[in-house]
Design a protein around this motif. Structure first.
Motif, PDB file in Angstrom:
ATOM      1  N   GLY A   1      96.124   4.078   7.558  1.00 61.73           N
ATOM      2  CA  GLY A   1      97.531   4.466   7.500  1.00 61.73           C
ATOM      3  C   GLY A   1      98.250   4.233   8.821  1.00 61.73           C
ATOM      4  O   GLY A   1      99.415   3.815   8.845  1.00 61.73           O
TER       5      GLY A   1
ATOM      6  N   VAL B   1      95.877  10.481   5.306  1.00 61.53           N
ATOM      7  CA  VAL B   1      97.101   9.701   5.521  1.00 61.53           C
ATOM      8  C   VAL B   1      98.224  10.539   6.123  1.00 61.53           C
ATOM      9  O   VAL B   1      99.063  10.025   6.860  1.00 61.53           O
TER      10      VAL B   1
ATOM     11  N   ALA C   1     100.624   8.269   0.273  1.00 63.78           N
ATOM     12  CA  ALA C   1     100.860   7.136   1.179  1.00 63.78           C
ATOM     13  C   ALA C   1     102.124   6.376   0.776  1.00 63.78           C
ATOM     14  O   ALA C   1     102.899   5.923   1.625  1.00 63.78           O
TER      15      ALA C   1
END
Lengths: 294, 294
Positions: free
Chosen positions: A19, A135, A47
């Motif tokens: 990420g 993330v 995400a």
């Protein structure tokens, strides 16, 4: 030769590591299309919502179509399954890289599974991390001024080296190239052994009848020394086993060092103890001075 | 019985530790008169200018006149000379305490030098410190919510226990009472051994031909693990030798632990490794959760 062009990046494992690569590329501008592939829909959805990735999918064929680069940022244990799953859809130009903490085992696995296509694979290890994972912990500047080690072999294509070097430089990292063995030896000494030593100390104390009393008097020195003993057990099991040979060499060297310190103590040899402590403290403080950004 | 009254406090060694006691007392209000005694005029002058002490002197007789409490906060190696120098001027009510990291050696020294007057002595160890040293680093809240261990013997007077307990409680510390041996055993495990291990690791790396390369890839885990290897070499020589017996017991236990980890590695026994790492990481994270103030 022109730099290889990165129009589509596929990330397996959009957590802290993957990420943060995505966020760094987006921050740098001219970002490629970023496709996230993951096991749990939940984290891919997050995400997507956070704008870390452009597309989320679990269908490998779709993800790989026209992909220029595949970054595998999952726990190392998932590598073989992922390499097997992508192999049928790799075209002759798709570059593959990873972000694992050990490199010889990853290279071996890539060679075994990808066969001839393994020239398109290059191992990588970003020396960055954070207390948190997932993330939601990803940040655009995680790699700024951090080291990233790439471990090409004699067979690795120039395109692979160039594209992955470029990827990490765009993230703000300093790229070093070395063999997988050199990498594994270095990190056995400065990372894997310290983790083992910290785990060993805490476990040794925790197992005692008076553990509670001992812990209650542990202070800031203990806190810092043992911080890495709070690390992820499965991940460190995998790293320890993957880098077993180099780690055993380090462990043996350390045991020799401890024996010699024990002898100094037994002999009441203050001069030798002080000399050793002095060498260590001078080296440690010089290192800290040098590496303020760590 | 009334609490013993502290009207005059004499501090030998007005550095981080002694200076922070003085500042804490002044902050708490109703401060006793605080007299600083030191080897270098320079640092006493600074202590006076900063308002840490009320009077600076190098004349022991003056300092000790009508003193209720003497706090020795110098490096432990200076203890014998200081105890000898104050003995002729101690009256029957003057309490003496210290702030050293080891306690059995200090008690032995107090008994040897002070003889019958050693009932007026009580050993103490504030579990607090900072990266910096010297009076300019002293702060009023250094001891807030920190542990302080007092180690009276069967001969120690009640007045000594009460006055020194009161002193540290006024500084905001939590006072624990235990024997000097218990203290030394606890700190061998949670402080002295970790220091030795960190010194050993850094010295081992620094001695290698590729030390520079190794250090250049060391990151935040290494930084925290080795922070205590930047500690004062002479101080840690003295602590190691003063607590040699307990430290050797800890070192032996740790060597046994390392041998068993080595065996797990050699056998590729991932299950046992993971179990050990898990125990350690659970214990470490629970500790950190509990001791947020450390």
């Amino acid at each position: 030769m022109k730099n290889p062009v990165l129009n589509k990046l596929v990330i397996f494992g959009v957590g802290l590591i993957g990420g943060s690569v995505a966020l760094a590329l987006k921050k740098a501008g001219n970002s490629p299309q970023i496709v996230g592939v993951g096991r749990t829909e939940e984290s891919l959805k997050t995400a997507l919502e956070l704008g870390v990735i452009d597309i989320a999918t679990s269908i490998i064929e779709d993800a790989l179509q026209n992909a220029d680069l595949v970054l595998i940022a999952t726990p190392v244990a998932q590598m073989p399954a992922i390499l097997k799953s992508i192999k049928p859809y790799l075209n002759s130009k798709t570059i593959i890289t990873d972000a694992g903490s050990t490199k010889a085992d990853v290279l071996y696995c890539a060679k075994e599974i990808l066969g001839e296509l393994s020239s398109q694979f290059i191992g990588g290890h970003p020396i960055a991390g954070a207390e948190k994972s997932g993330v939601t912990a990803a940040i655009a500047n995680l790699y700024e001024n951090k080291n990233i080690v790439l471990t090409p072999t004699a067979d690795t294509s120039k395109q692979a080296i160039e594209m992955v070097t470029q990827l990490w430089q765009t993230c703000g990292a300093k790229v070093s190239i070395m063999s997988a063995d050199t990498h594994d030896n270095i990190f056995a000494a400065v990372s894997h052994l310290p983790h083992l030593l910290a785990f060993a100390l805490v476990d040794n104390i925790a197992a005692r009848p008076n553990a509670e009393q001992l812990f209650s008097f542990a202070a800031s020195g203990f806190r810092d020394f043992t911080r890495i003993a709070g690390s992820h057990p499965e991940m460190w099991r995998d790293i320890s086993l993957a880098n077993k040979d180099a780690l055993l060499i380090e462990l043996n060297a350390y045991e020799t060092q401890l024996s010699s310190i024990k002898k100094m103590l037994q002999d009441g040899d203050g001069t030798s103890l002080q000399r050793l402590f002095e060498r260590a403290s001078v080296a440690r403080n010089a290192w800290a001075q040098d590496k303020k950004s760590v």
